[in-house]
Motif scaffolding. Structure first.
Motif, PDB file in Angstrom:
ATOM      1  N   VAL A  62       0.953  -1.121   0.145  1.00 12.90           N
ATOM      2  CA  VAL A  62       0.006  -0.061  -0.010  1.00 12.90           C
ATOM      3  C   VAL A  62       0.629   1.138   0.162  1.00 12.90           C
ATOM      4  O   VAL A  62       0.196   2.265  -0.080  1.00 12.90           O
ATOM      5  CB  VAL A  62      -1.058   0.002   1.496  1.00 12.90           C
ATOM      6  N   ASN A 112      -8.306  -5.305  -1.516  1.00 16.63           N
ATOM      7  CA  ASN A 112      -9.214  -4.758  -0.790  1.00 16.63           C
ATOM      8  C   ASN A 112      -9.173  -5.421   0.705  1.00 16.63           C
ATOM      9  O   ASN A 112      -9.564  -4.400   1.698  1.00 16.63           O
ATOM     10  CB  ASN A 112     -10.347  -4.526  -1.451  1.00 16.63           C
ATOM     11  N   ALA A 170      -5.772  -2.924   1.776  1.00 13.95           N
ATOM     12  CA  ALA A 170      -6.245  -1.586   1.649  1.00 13.95           C
ATOM     13  C   ALA A 170      -6.535  -1.131   3.070  1.00 13.95           C
ATOM     14  O   ALA A 170      -6.300   0.126   3.530  1.00 13.95           O
ATOM     15  CB  ALA A 170      -7.523  -1.527   1.336  1.00 13.95           C
TER      16      ALA A 170
END
Length: 625
Positions: free
Chosen positions: A429, A448, A452
């Motif tokens: 990330v 995700n 995330a």
């Protein structure tokens, strides 16, 4: 002195990093690709001569070199030393830009037009976390080849690796015989190793330690030593141990093969011509004599034939070289017949694909902040000023700072590592999910759920990329059809051997052990506790979870080898001789890492420079007798 406009343009880019917006970061990066200028230490900007392709067209050359990567640039430099020899260097891609040259931006250039961006065919036992279960196969396209997009790590391999080559029937390729060729190109500026006999300071290819180190990287190195790993020069006497990375950078900036080897000589060697954006689509071979006499290349939607009086040398890399050979009628006869390519020489081209694998999913979360690269207190607006002086965090190649070579219980030979732990600050990330995630084709559902959430926490992160140096699995590649503009079909066969999975598993466990060392303990580093969606049936502490994770998030370590394997004439798996001449043909050689017959304990860039140097001497010996 007033700073140039370019300084303020780059400052604007990196202001977005400090603000912390990945999207803004990416938006402001785009103009960098068009700046296309270099600078000297006093901020005097010059526009380099990328090629002299505007020179009068020559109907024939003594040597034609296909591919301007590490080996191709070495060859062009060494062969053009003879003023009587006319040399043409052809490259399918463009000239480099400033976006290539800032080391910290490495993850972004993976998604640029400097990458061929090939994608492997769907895998059953690997790449589960990638879109369509297809892993990316990045390799460089441009003047400099993969040195435009790689992580700049300079790692030669273990002496025993090369002795194995010689033992396989390749005289001249033992460690003692190739070691001088590693030294020949190297210009080392390694603090503490100035007097080492394992390095040279007179070559053209810069090797240095990145001038910036995070506190976290220093803690990792201390931690590795605390659990029993020696601090070493991994290009020196021993390769087992930990070190800060040695990189092909110069004053903290990426040094591509083209910039190191061609730009300094191009203006003074009228016998060397370089043509960018010139894609070779066929090697011209007389089917009766089996002699190569030139190539066909396309540029600006036109095709050109250019002839050669001595040799065609293919140095296009482990993917593009076998593709070109097969398009030219050199390859497995049955496959070529199936796609209606006339067979000139039946050889196992494209077989024996060796690809070191890296597990990307071992991320650690700390209980503190301010220690990783982007959140280091030194990563501020003045970072760009530091960069212009060859200093600061922008000089760190994609966040990679240290490497630890180790042996697992499954290692085959004493003293030869089978795992490399590559330490980098941050995680998937860190670049806002725009660089590594896209480059590796990671599924949105996995990203995700697992990664995330890290975008919103302040805690530092670091990643141990676990590299399998000696995979037992082998892949292959075929042509998709006879159209030279279609990418080949690449079958990596990652993890098809269970031993590869178990070796990676031991590497993961050793990285976790380092994270619990006394030095690392102060940060309370813990493994990211969010399971991959497809592995949730296992406990995170179970070996079966990590076996599942390995199959989910492992991908290429950027060093495909072996697809034009070197071996004696009696070896049915060999494509080229120990002199790098294509078996059964004349005036045609391959000089890139595709000739490597087996695995290597290092990265392919250093290897490619060595192969180019040795190939140049082999060619000179042939034509100056």
């Amino acid at each position: 002195m007033a700073l140039p406009v370019k300084f303020w343009a780059l400052t604007l880019v990196f202001a977005t990093v400090c603000i912390g917006s990945g999207d803004a970061f990416f938006f402001f990066l785009k103009p960098l690709a068009d700046l296309g200028r270099y600078y000297d230490d006093k901020y005097n900007f010059v526009q380099p001569t990328y090629s002299n392709s505007q020179a009068k067209e020559i109907p024939e050359y003594d040597f034609i070199i296909v591919g301007a990567g590490s080996a191709g640039c070495i060859l062009a430099n060494r062969l053009s030393e003879n003023a009587r020899w006319k040399v043409l260097l052809l490259e399918a891609g463009p000239a480099e830009s400033d976006l290539n040259n800032i080391p910290v931006l490495t993850t972004f250039v993976q998604n640029s037009n400097y990458n061929w961006a090939d994608v492997a065919e769907a895998q059953n036992g690997s790449c589960w976390g990638m879109i369509d279960q297809r892993c990316s196969i990045p390799h460089g396209k441009g003047l400099g080849g993969s040195t435009l997009i790689n992580y700049m790590l300079y790692t030669r391999g273990n002496p025993a690796d090369f002795d194995r080559w010689a033992a396989m029937g390749n005289p001249g390729w033992s460690y003692d015989e190739v070691f001088p060729y590693f030294l020949k190109s190297e210009r080392a500026n390694l603090r503490g190793l100035e007097n080492s006999k394992y390095h040279n300071s007179d070559g053209m290819v810069s090797v240095e330690f990145p001038p910036f180190r995070t506190n976290l990287a220093q803690t990792f190195v201390r931690g590795a030593r605390e659990v029993g790993h020696k601090k070493i020069d991994y290009n020196g006497k021993s390769q087992l141990g930990v070190s800060y990375v040695q990189t092909n950078t110069i004053n903290g900036m990426r040094q591509s093969a083209y910039r190191a080897l061609i730009e300094p000589i191009l203006a003074t060697r009228p016998n060397l011509h370089v043509k960018a954006n010139s894609r070779v689509t066929k090697i011209l071979i007389d089917p009766n004599t089996k002699m190569a006499y030139g190539v066909t290349y396309s540029k600006n939607f036109r095709n050109y034939d250019v002839h050669v009086t001595k040799e065609v040398i293919v140095a296009a890399g482990s993917i593009n070289t076998p593709q070109l050979l097969m398009l030219s009628g050199i390859g497995p006869a049955e496959h070529l017949k199936n796609i209606k390519v006339p067979v000139i020489q039946d050889l196992p081209v494209g077989q024996n694909l060796i690809d070191a694998l890296v597990f990307n999913g071992l991320t650690f979360i700390l209980n503190e902040t301010g220690h990783s690269l982007l959140f280091d207190s030194r990563f501020q607006l003045h970072s760009i000023a530091d960069y212009f002086h060859g200093q600061g965090p922008l000089t760190v190649p994609g966040g990679v700072e240290a490497i630890d070579f180790l042996q697992t219980s499954r290692a085959q030979q004493p003293g030869v590592p089978d795992i490399a732990l590559v330490f980098s600050t941050g995680s998937l990330v860190t670049d806002g999910g725009l660089g590594l995630r896209n480059g590796k084709r990671i599924k949105a559902s996995l990203y995700n759920k697992v990664y995330a959430p890290l975008e919103t926490i302040k805690n530092d992160q670091w990643t141990a990329s676990v590299v399998l140096l000696h995979p037992k699995s082998r892949g292959f590649l075929n042509l998709r059809n006879a159209n030279p503009y279609n990418s080949p079909k690449i079958y990596t066969n990652y993890l098809s051997e269970d031993d590869d999975i178990e070796t990676l598993l031991e590497g993961i466990k050793e990285a976790v052990r380092i994270s619990k060392s006394p030095s690392m303990k102060r940060y309370d580093a813990r493994v990211l506790g969010i399971p991959f969606p497809n592995c949730e049936q296992f406990e995170l502490t179970d070996d079966d979870y990590w076996r599942c994770a390995i199959k989910t998030l492992s991908s290429t370590a950027y060093q495909q080898l072996g697809t034009s394997k070197m071996g004696p004439a009696g070896d049915p798996t060999a494509v080229v001789s120990p002199e790098l001449q294509v078996h059964g043909l004349s005036n045609l050689r391959v000089a890139d890492v595709g000739v490597v017959p087996t695995t290597i304990s290092g990265q392919s860039a250093a290897l490619s420079y060595m192969i180019g140097e040795k190939a140049a001497d082999l060619i000179k010996q042939t034509w100056t007798r």
